[in-house]
Motif scaffolding. Sequence first.
Motif, PDB file in Angstrom:
ATOM      1  N   ALA A   1       8.097  -0.303 -12.400  1.00 18.11           N
ATOM      2  CA  ALA A   1       8.192  -1.580 -11.666  1.00 18.11           C
ATOM      3  C   ALA A   1       8.897  -1.437 -10.332  1.00 18.11           C
ATOM      4  N   HIS A   2       8.867  -0.252  -9.743  1.00 15.24           N
ATOM      5  CA  HIS A   2       9.424  -0.070  -8.415  1.00 15.24           C
ATOM      6  C   HIS A   2       8.423  -0.511  -7.353  1.00 15.24           C
ATOM      7  N   VAL A   3       8.939  -0.941  -6.220  1.00 12.43           N
ATOM      8  CA  VAL A   3       8.129  -1.209  -5.034  1.00 12.43           C
ATOM      9  C   VAL A   3       8.306  -0.009  -4.115  1.00 12.43           C
ATOM     10  N   ILE A   4       7.215   0.711  -3.844  1.00 16.55           N
ATOM     11  CA  ILE A   4       7.289   2.025  -3.206  1.00 16.55           C
ATOM     12  C   ILE A   4       6.846   1.949  -1.751  1.00 16.55           C
ATOM     13  N   ALA A   5       7.692   2.505  -0.882  1.00 18.71           N
ATOM     14  CA  ALA A   5       7.291   2.785   0.502  1.00 18.71           C
ATOM     15  C   ALA A   5       7.133   4.296   0.608  1.00 18.71           C
ATOM     16  N   MET A   6       5.932   4.740   0.943  1.00 15.13           N
ATOM     17  CA  MET A   6       5.610   6.169   0.984  1.00 15.13           C
ATOM     18  C   MET A   6       5.317   6.575   2.420  1.00 15.13           C
ATOM     19  N   THR A   7       6.013   7.604   2.916  1.00 15.25           N
ATOM     20  CA  THR A   7       5.760   8.076   4.268  1.00 15.25           C
ATOM     21  C   THR A   7       4.944   9.362   4.241  1.00 15.25           C
ATOM     22  N   GLY A   8       4.235   9.615   5.317  1.00 20.05           N
ATOM     23  CA  GLY A   8       3.463  10.846   5.403  1.00 20.05           C
ATOM     24  C   GLY A   8       2.781  10.958   6.748  1.00 20.05           C
TER      25      GLY A   8
ATOM     26  N   GLU B   1      -4.832   5.551   9.199  1.00 19.48           N
ATOM     27  CA  GLU B   1      -5.776   4.553   8.730  1.00 19.48           C
ATOM     28  C   GLU B   1      -5.533   4.190   7.271  1.00 19.48           C
ATOM     29  N   ALA B   2      -4.909   5.074   6.516  1.00 18.32           N
ATOM     30  CA  ALA B   2      -4.610   4.772   5.114  1.00 18.32           C
ATOM     31  C   ALA B   2      -3.309   3.997   4.963  1.00 18.32           C
ATOM     32  N   ALA B   3      -2.509   3.924   6.025  1.00 19.33           N
ATOM     33  CA  ALA B   3      -1.165   3.360   5.946  1.00 19.33           C
ATOM     34  C   ALA B   3      -1.158   1.876   6.287  1.00 19.33           C
ATOM     35  N   ASP B   4      -0.075   1.212   5.874  1.00 20.95           N
ATOM     36  CA  ASP B   4       0.164  -0.182   6.241  1.00 20.95           C
ATOM     37  C   ASP B   4       1.038  -0.288   7.475  1.00 20.95           C
ATOM     38  N   MET B   5       1.805   0.762   7.747  1.00 18.36           N
ATOM     39  CA  MET B   5       2.739   0.748   8.862  1.00 18.36           C
ATOM     40  C   MET B   5       2.733   2.110   9.527  1.00 18.36           C
ATOM     41  N   VAL B   6       2.875   2.139  10.857  1.00 22.09           N
ATOM     42  CA  VAL B   6       2.910   3.382  11.616  1.00 22.09           C
ATOM     43  C   VAL B   6       4.208   3.412  12.418  1.00 22.09           C
ATOM     44  N   LEU B   7       4.937   4.523  12.318  1.00 26.53           N
ATOM     45  CA  LEU B   7       6.168   4.702  13.095  1.00 26.53           C
ATOM     46  C   LEU B   7       5.838   5.357  14.429  1.00 26.53           C
ATOM     47  N   THR B   8       6.223   4.727  15.519  1.00 22.53           N
ATOM     48  CA  THR B   8       5.890   5.284  16.832  1.00 22.53           C
ATOM     49  C   THR B   8       6.775   6.460  17.192  1.00 22.53           C
ATOM     50  N   ASP B   9       7.938   6.592  16.543  1.00 20.89           N
ATOM     51  CA  ASP B   9       8.833   7.706  16.859  1.00 20.89           C
ATOM     52  C   ASP B   9       8.978   8.700  15.716  1.00 20.89           C
ATOM     53  N   ASP B  10       8.236   8.507  14.619  1.00 22.20           N
ATOM     54  CA  ASP B  10       8.250   9.425  13.462  1.00 22.20           C
ATOM     55  C   ASP B  10       9.641   9.591  12.862  1.00 22.20           C
ATOM     56  N   ASP B  11      10.523   8.628  13.030  1.00 16.60           N
ATOM     57  CA  ASP B  11      11.924   8.780  12.643  1.00 16.60           C
ATOM     58  C   ASP B  11      12.209   7.982  11.378  1.00 16.60           C
TER      59      ASP B  11
ATOM     60  N   ASP C   1       2.938   0.778  -2.469  1.00 17.86           N
ATOM     61  CA  ASP C   1       2.980  -0.633  -2.102  1.00 17.86           C
ATOM     62  C   ASP C   1       2.944  -0.804  -0.592  1.00 17.86           C
ATOM     63  N   ILE C   2       3.562   0.143   0.117  1.00 21.45           N
ATOM     64  CA  ILE C   2       3.440   0.166   1.570  1.00 21.45           C
ATOM     65  C   ILE C   2       3.404   1.614   2.027  1.00 21.45           C
ATOM     66  N   GLY C   3       2.330   1.994   2.708  1.00 18.91           N
ATOM     67  CA  GLY C   3       2.198   3.344   3.248  1.00 18.91           C
ATOM     68  C   GLY C   3       2.697   3.370   4.682  1.00 18.91           C
ATOM     69  N   VAL C   4       3.500   4.390   4.993  1.00 12.89           N
ATOM     70  CA  VAL C   4       4.107   4.513   6.321  1.00 12.89           C
ATOM     71  C   VAL C   4       3.652   5.841   6.928  1.00 12.89           C
ATOM     72  N   ALA C   5       2.893   5.776   8.008  1.00 14.10           N
ATOM     73  CA  ALA C   5       2.373   6.978   8.659  1.00 14.10           C
ATOM     74  C   ALA C   5       3.144   7.268   9.929  1.00 14.10           C
TER      75      ALA C   5
ATOM     76  N   ARG D   1      -0.887  -4.206   8.436  1.00 13.30           N
ATOM     77  CA  ARG D   1      -1.287  -5.240   7.487  1.00 13.30           C
ATOM     78  C   ARG D   1      -0.100  -6.166   7.281  1.00 13.30           C
ATOM     79  N   LEU D   2      -0.288  -7.460   7.624  1.00 16.52           N
ATOM     80  CA  LEU D   2       0.831  -8.390   7.683  1.00 16.52           C
ATOM     81  C   LEU D   2       1.670  -8.466   6.402  1.00 16.52           C
ATOM     82  N   PRO D   3       1.068  -8.554   5.198  1.00 12.18           N
ATOM     83  CA  PRO D   3       1.927  -8.661   4.007  1.00 12.18           C
ATOM     84  C   PRO D   3       2.877  -7.486   3.823  1.00 12.18           C
ATOM     85  N   ALA D   4       2.607  -6.368   4.517  1.00 11.66           N
ATOM     86  CA  ALA D   4       3.504  -5.214   4.395  1.00 11.66           C
ATOM     87  C   ALA D   4       4.900  -5.541   4.896  1.00 11.66           C
TER      88      ALA D   4
END
Length: 907
Positions: free
Chosen positions: A626-633, A661-671, A646-650, A315-318
């Motif tokens: 008032a934090h902007v949260i990046a959550m990985t999982g 599918e629930a995330a805004d960003m996907v890490l290809t190397d899980d790092d 605010d931004i989900g990272v899978a 999702r671009l705004p991410a």
Amino acid sequence: MAAPRPAPDTMTEVPSEPSGDLRDVRDGLTSAEARERLERFGPNTLPAMRRRGPVARFLLQFHSPLIYVLLASAVVTTVLGDHVDSAVICGVVIVNAIVGFAQEARAEKALTALMAMTSTTAEVVRDGSLMTLPSTELVVGDLVILEAGAKVPADVRLLVADGLEVDEAVLTGESIPSAKDPRPLEGEVPLADRRDMAFSGTVVTRGRGTGTVTATGSATQLGLIHRLVGQAQGVQTPLTRKIAHFSRLITAAVLGLAALTFLIGVLRGQAVAEMLTAAVALAVGAIPEGLPALVTITLAFGVARMVRRNAIIRRLPAVETLGSTTVICTDKTGTLTENRMTVRAIAAGGRLYAVGGTGYAPDGDIVEMEGHAPVALDAHPALAACLTSALACNDAQITRGTDGWEVIGDPTEGALVVSAAKAGITSVPQRLETLPFSSERQYMATRHEDGAVHVKGSIERVLALCDRQLGLDDQREPFDHRAVKAVTELAEAFGRQGLRVLAFARAEAEASSTPLTRSSIPLTRLSHLTFVGLQAMQDPPRQAAADAVRACHDAGIQVKMITGDHAETAAAIGTQVGLHGEVMTGTDIDACPGDRLPGAVERTAVFARVSPAQKLLLVRALQSRAHVIAMTGDGVNDAPALKQADIGVAMGRAGTEVAKEAADMVLTDDDFASIEAAVEEGRGVLDNLVKFIVWALPANIGLGLVLVAAIVTGGELPILPVQVLWLNMTAVLVLGLPFAVEPRDDDIMHRPPRDPRLPLLPRPLVARIMFVSAILLAGAFGLFHWEQAHGASSAEARTVVVSVFAVTLATYLFNCLSLDHPILVRGVRRNPWVGAGVAGLIVIQLIYTYVPVMNDLFRSAPIGLAAWGRALTVAVVSYALVEGAKRCSTRTFAPASEHSRPGILKP
């Protein structure tokens, strides 16, 4: 449906020592009972979620106050007969809608992925026969059979568990499979500790079991997460919030100003049609219709750069959200760690050995703790015995595939296979019998054709079976109380370091003639063993994790590890990657009063034994500050929190489709290091967006001021609506594109996060925008009347006005490449697209001015060199004044370096 098979015999109670052959189980439900329950409670599926279709999503692209004004302007110009202007306005609106629709992320598929997880088959006992059914037909009370490799089809209360282990990482975050025990538990027990249950969507990794279905569909733990995903509201990003607020302000201001100028003109006696044209020109000129397209392009370029750094943006705004991130909530397993169990230390024969290498590749040396050279096994027989027992009492294998070395079987056993291979031990005598591991026994035993019996299990149970230990010189020594205490203390020391410890023993060949069968060996019979050593293992931190965490701290970003693992393991890994302090468990979260939870969460860096609902609670607690949260999982359990953040990272490799599918960003190397890189890119994108907006707005405001001045003074319009659109969709786009590829500043990761509560444009930049707008007003309005006073036609004078705006935007571009430092020459060197954009604008403006068809379409006219010189003079004066204002400023301003607010912790 498969043909029914005879069911195993029935049972009346759970045996204290599960037999493993599934005998004495009940006959299951009757077909009539199952049909009645299926009709009453419905199928074992999760409810679908209604989503917008493509037509609705396209129409929503027009749902913006700015677009409403443009559409109204198109209607007015059509009524007035200006069909060319109307067509151009409509064309601009449609192009923006197409771009937005094309770049919009795919529709949410999280719930569909959850439903797919339950689409499987199940082994069920009904009417006294064993049969295979679609899992959708399961009902509460069904008797199901679970075997290794099967996906658990519903929530099941276990009746029999023979060496049954279930991978529950998708629900609990546990890095190792959970051993199951059918004995009931007392009191309230966390999900990860419910040994007597197997949950829908998890996978059986070893052993067999039988149980009764207790919940299906939305009533399962998987269904609970389904509901949490539905309740978690996707939040707007800081950029979308600020752009929306900015759009509303611009719309209100433009409509109010247009109405005011229309009223003033009519009261002065000017024609209504003329004033409507002026109002349309004002509305079209003041609205930055090129802004959405340039924002989209800038974000898209940021996406492309992130792909090269192993981060895929869905999702671009991410992209912009990453630049404002103040807290990263990261999973432990697979993100901060390798997600590959690795033996780190071995204790054998009274000596300690360190094991090198990570993962499942059999690469690495075994050295003594005080030494550096690899050991030779013939000089360390106790070490060889420990490694041999670990390989013999083992059901795992390691294989080399296209993606490297992988384990087939239990990850813990795979780590033991690898440690033996590092010492050159790859085979053992053929196995004759096996006593599988069970939660009751807490050990596994095997007998081999050479007569040896090897045992592997927990420290307590294995040590209790031993009365001797293998010494350094391969001699058996007494294993007295002092020796047991020393081994136990060593194992506890390993545990405090977050290592999982297994003990190994063997029976002498002459004592191994006792039959090793499940039915005839009570726990006390397998005794008089020789203790051969310990192996301590862990899922090691990624090599770049500590540096990435440190970089985040330097950037003023808090990093919080949230895991389902035990507190000791979480604390140990946290310390290794730079996350220190007290550990907060799921129990602590539940016990913390609601008004104190946000503060406690903000102060804590490591969270252990956390449930899915608690992950969601943690994210909301931080957002309340008032934090902007990046959550990985990576698991199903992470999906609600990923959506709420605010931004989900899978994780791309180990992540489930639900998480992706629930995330805004996907890490290809899980790092985790890739998250830090993505934050760096996001900050660069945010900088570039601010620079672009500071550069673009003076054109819109200046155009509006020129039109207002003309109406107030009762003169002719210096610029027409179609000419305004020409400027906005050519000069703004051509000169704005270089901002999309502008390189990041060197100090970008040494600034604190931008306060998300700050306006998009702080006051110093607003003042600069108004200053440049005033210059454009004076230059354009003044030259329009100058040209007319010296004999130029209205078309020629208006062409000069368009040229003033074009060349002034070109010089102002260099002002905005840095908002606080002069960067004229260096800007071209580090970003060649700046020079290309300026050259492109010159070519386009010459075509606009001198090509006859353009003169007819846009009502322009050729002008002379003197007129060009006057327009260029305005541009040079503007550049010099802005640079002078930079140098005279007492405060250096950088767009992402605002003072951080209370609540954002700094390193």
